[in-house]
Each structure stands twice: as C-alpha cells, then as structure tokens.
Design an enzyme around this catalytic site. Structure first.
Site, short mmCIF file in Angstrom:
data_model
loop_
_atom_site.label_atom_id
_atom_site.label_comp_id
_atom_site.label_asym_id
_atom_site.label_seq_id
_atom_site.Cartn_x
_atom_site.Cartn_y
_atom_site.Cartn_z
N ASP A 1 31.00 42.50 38.41
CA ASP A 1 32.17 43.05 39.09
C ASP A 1 31.97 42.99 40.60
OD1 ASP A 1 34.63 45.08 39.11
OD2 ASP A 1 33.12 45.87 40.47
N ASP B 1 38.30 39.59 39.90
CA ASP B 1 37.03 40.07 40.45
C ASP B 1 36.06 40.59 39.40
OD1 ASP B 1 38.48 42.31 39.76
OD2 ASP B 1 38.06 43.42 41.60
N GLU B 2 36.29 40.26 38.13
CA GLU B 2 35.38 40.66 37.05
C GLU B 2 35.21 39.49 36.09
OE1 GLU B 2 35.80 45.08 35.62
OE2 GLU B 2 37.80 44.29 36.02
#
Length: 412
Positions: free
Chosen positions: A11, A107-108
């Site tokens: 993350d 974003d993960e």
C-alpha cells in the site's frame, strides 16, 4: 500437503500527496494536500501527507475545513495521469519479484511471493523491505506491506497493523490473528460500514473476535452470503488466488459526471446525456463490445433530501451505436425526471457481449450509424477527444471539452 502461501498487500502511503512531494522537494517538510478545484465545487481533500494529517486534515473533508485546521496547508490540484504512470511503474517494480501481481486499486497491489521468496530473501519481512526500498528509490513514494498466508489476512494486516508500526512492514500469522486484531472495534474491519456496524452492535458484536466467534448459521440466516463473507474475513479465511486477470471480465461500461452547478433545464441535462453517451459508446466500441441494458441515473445536490432516479431498459438486441443508446437514455430521462435540479448524471451499458456478431435490421440503417461512429472514433483517436464534437457540446451546458482534460473526474 499444499505449501503455505506468502502474500503481501503493498500500500502506498498518501499516494497522490507522495507523488506531488516527490517532484517538489521544497515541500518535503511542509503539510500538503491534493484537492479538487474549488471553483468547480469539488473542493474536497483527495489525499493528505502525514504532516497535514497530524494537523487534523483528513481525506474527503471539504477544503475549507482543512484550511481552518491548517492555514499553512499547501494545496495542489490532482494530476491523475501522473498518478496512473507512477502506479504502473510501481507494478513493474513488484513484477521483478513475482509474476503474480494483482492491482487492488491505484495505490494498493497484492503480490504472491510463495514461489519466488527463496530467490531474494530468507524471510517475507526482509523481502517486503526490499520491495519497499526499491519503490521509494524509484518513485519517492513510501510503501507499507501487510504479509499473510492469504489476501484477506494481508489486507487486514496492512490496514490495521503495518500502517501503524515503525518501518511499515508486518507479518501476521493466522494463529496470531486475534492476538493482534481481535479486540479492535468491528468498524475497523475491512468490509464493515456504518450501517452494518449498527446491526452488529444490536447483536452484541463489538469486536472482530466477537464476530469471528459468532455462529456462522446465525450470520447466514440474517444476511445470507454476505453474513458468511464477513465471518470469513473476521476469521482470516480466504482461498482466492492472486490473479493477474482479476479485472479482465467487465460487467458494464459507464460514465457518471458531477456537474459544476445545478442544471434545471431539460435541454441542459439532455446535452450532458448526449456527451456521456458519446463517451460510453466510444469506450464500448474500443473494447469490441456491445451492451443490451441501458441504465440512466440522475441525482440532486442535497444529500439530506435526495432526488433523482436510476432506471434501466433491456434492449431487444445489443448495441454500441451512440445515437441509439442516447435515444434510450433520453427516453428514460424524460419519463422519470421529476423536474428537480440535477447535479449528477450517469449512463452505462451492461449485459455486455462481443461486437463481432450483431443482428441486422430491415427497417433501420444500422450500418450507416456504425459508419458514422467509426469515422468519429477515428478522428478522435488521431487528433484528440475534442477534435470533433456535436454542436450541443459547445453550448453552456456541454461538458465534453472540460471532460476531455480529465481522468476520473480530475485534471490529468
């Protein structure tokens, strides 16, 4: 016996804000937030750096509230194209460590290192730190890593532990699940919203361990399959693979647009519907698909007194022809609009099928319509999204020109 898997959820911390700070070192030690354009009535915080969060700034709050808490806050407009490019770069870095990488969001990303761990490190924490360092050195973005034997545990680990410990890396073993997160409030668990939390509290379920120990039959009788899903999450049970093609099957193609002001005239709303249908059908054609269900939705700006509708029509034959989809969407609009001001408009095509085969009509010149769409698509592909527009799109109601400068509703 099958080998125990090692899966990480990587993350990126304050992703949008981190990308901005990486390219502007002068703001390294200053509170910074990425926010929508206040002039377009979308002034909310999209991301805040840790320094801004320490001042009380939080994601999704109005910009003016953030500035009251932190007057020195540096506001940066989002640059979505850059974020997409950095996300793609990060995914490429992770693929150097395993060929099993699955995007979960911009974003993960999940990565299964079961088969490659021994090539890079003696233990998962060391490998996670290698990935973390490589991402930071290449992009300036700080990553956190939750490690577990499945995707659920790695997600819980990342959200509830790794993000809060020094170093940003933690390995959560399943037999220690409730030792680390069992007493945390049920609201903190992935998949539990405020409404579900209220229902669980009424059942006497306050913590994640409470939920894990609740009889599955009781949860299934109340919520069906959803009851089993939250029970499995609370117990860290998940057999789903990290898949590189998890998002290859698309169920619908649509666009929704928040307008810069309340639209009160029918002609204005019809122009927006035309702009949205044009983009939805172009994307559908680009993917070689057609849809047989058209969904049209409208909503107002007052969340306390919601107005609007969401309705759909099943077509006799699937299509991706702009004028046909637009005609259906406008029919739904004129039939169900209550005359109240409109702030958000959406159109989608679903029940998708291949465009390779389609039904010919004796009473409607479908081939001419397809030819017109193809010409318009070719011009836009070659010269840009606004190289050719319908006249209505350049009226005061049109949104096509502004939309062409954006990705996901934010400027590129």
């Amino acid at each position: 016996m099958a080998k125990q898997r090692t899966i990480m959820l990587i993350d990126m911390m304050s992703f949008y804000a981190s990308v901005e700070k990486a390219k502007m070192p002068e703001y390294r030690n200053k509170p910074l937030a990425v926010a929508g354009d206040p002039a377009r009535r979308s002034g909310i915080i999209l991301a805040a750096c840790p320094l801004a969060k320490a001042k009380g700034v939080s994601t999704a709050e109005p910009l003016w509230q953030s500035l009251q808490k932190c007057p020195e806050l540096i506001i940066v407009r989002p640059h979505m194209q850059e974020y997409i490019e950095v996300s793609t770069q990060i995914m490429s870095i992770m693929e150097e460590f395993s060929d099993q990488v699955e995007p979960y969001s911009i974003d993960e990303m999940f990565i299964d290192v079961t088969g490659s761990l021994h090539l890079f490190a003696n233990d998962p924490v060391d490998l996670a730190k290698q990935i973390q360092d490589k991402i930071f050195n290449a992009t300036g973005v700080y990553a956190r890593a939750g490690i577990g034997e499945n995707k659920i545990i790695s997600k819980l680990c990342c959200d509830m532990i790794a993000k809060k410990v020094e170093g940003g890396v933690f390995h959560l073993k399943k037999d220690e699940l409730h030792k680390h997160i069992g007493q945390k409030p049920i609201r903190d668990m992935w998949g539990i919203g405020s409404r579900m939390e209220k229902h669980l509290w009424k059942m006497g379920i306050r913590t994640i361990e409470d939920l894990a120990k609740t009889p599955l039959t009781k949860l299934r009788s109340k919520w069906g399959v959803n009851g089993e899903v939250i029970w499995r999450v609370a117990n860290g049970i998940d057999s789903s693979p990290v898949s590189t093609d998890s998002y290859s099957v698309q169920k619908d193609i649509g666009n929704a647009m928040t307008l810069p002001r309340d639209y009160t005239e029918a002609w204005e709303i019809a122009v927006v519907i035309q702009d949205i249908c044009t983009e939805v059908c172009r994307r559908t054609r680009k993917k070689g698909l057609m849809g047989s269900v058209v969904t049209m939705s409208l909503s107002g700006a007052d969340f306390d007194h919601p107005t609007g509708f969401s309705r759909q029509i099943k077509l006799e034959d699937p299509t991706n022809i702009t004028v046909d989809v637009c005609k259906i969407a406008k029919q739904l609009f004129h039939k169900y609009w209550d005359g109240q001001p409109v702030r958000r408009v959406g159109v989608s095509l679903s029940n998708l099928s291949s465009a390779d085969t389609y039904q010919l009509s004796l009473f409607d010149d479908q081939e001419q319509k397809r030819a017109i769409d193809k010409v318009m698509d070719d011009i836009k592909d070659r010269f840009g999204d606004i190289a050719i527009l319908r006249a209505s799109s350049i009226t005061s109601a049109g949104q096509a020109i502004d939309r062409a400068a954006k990705i996901g509703g934010h400027y590129k």
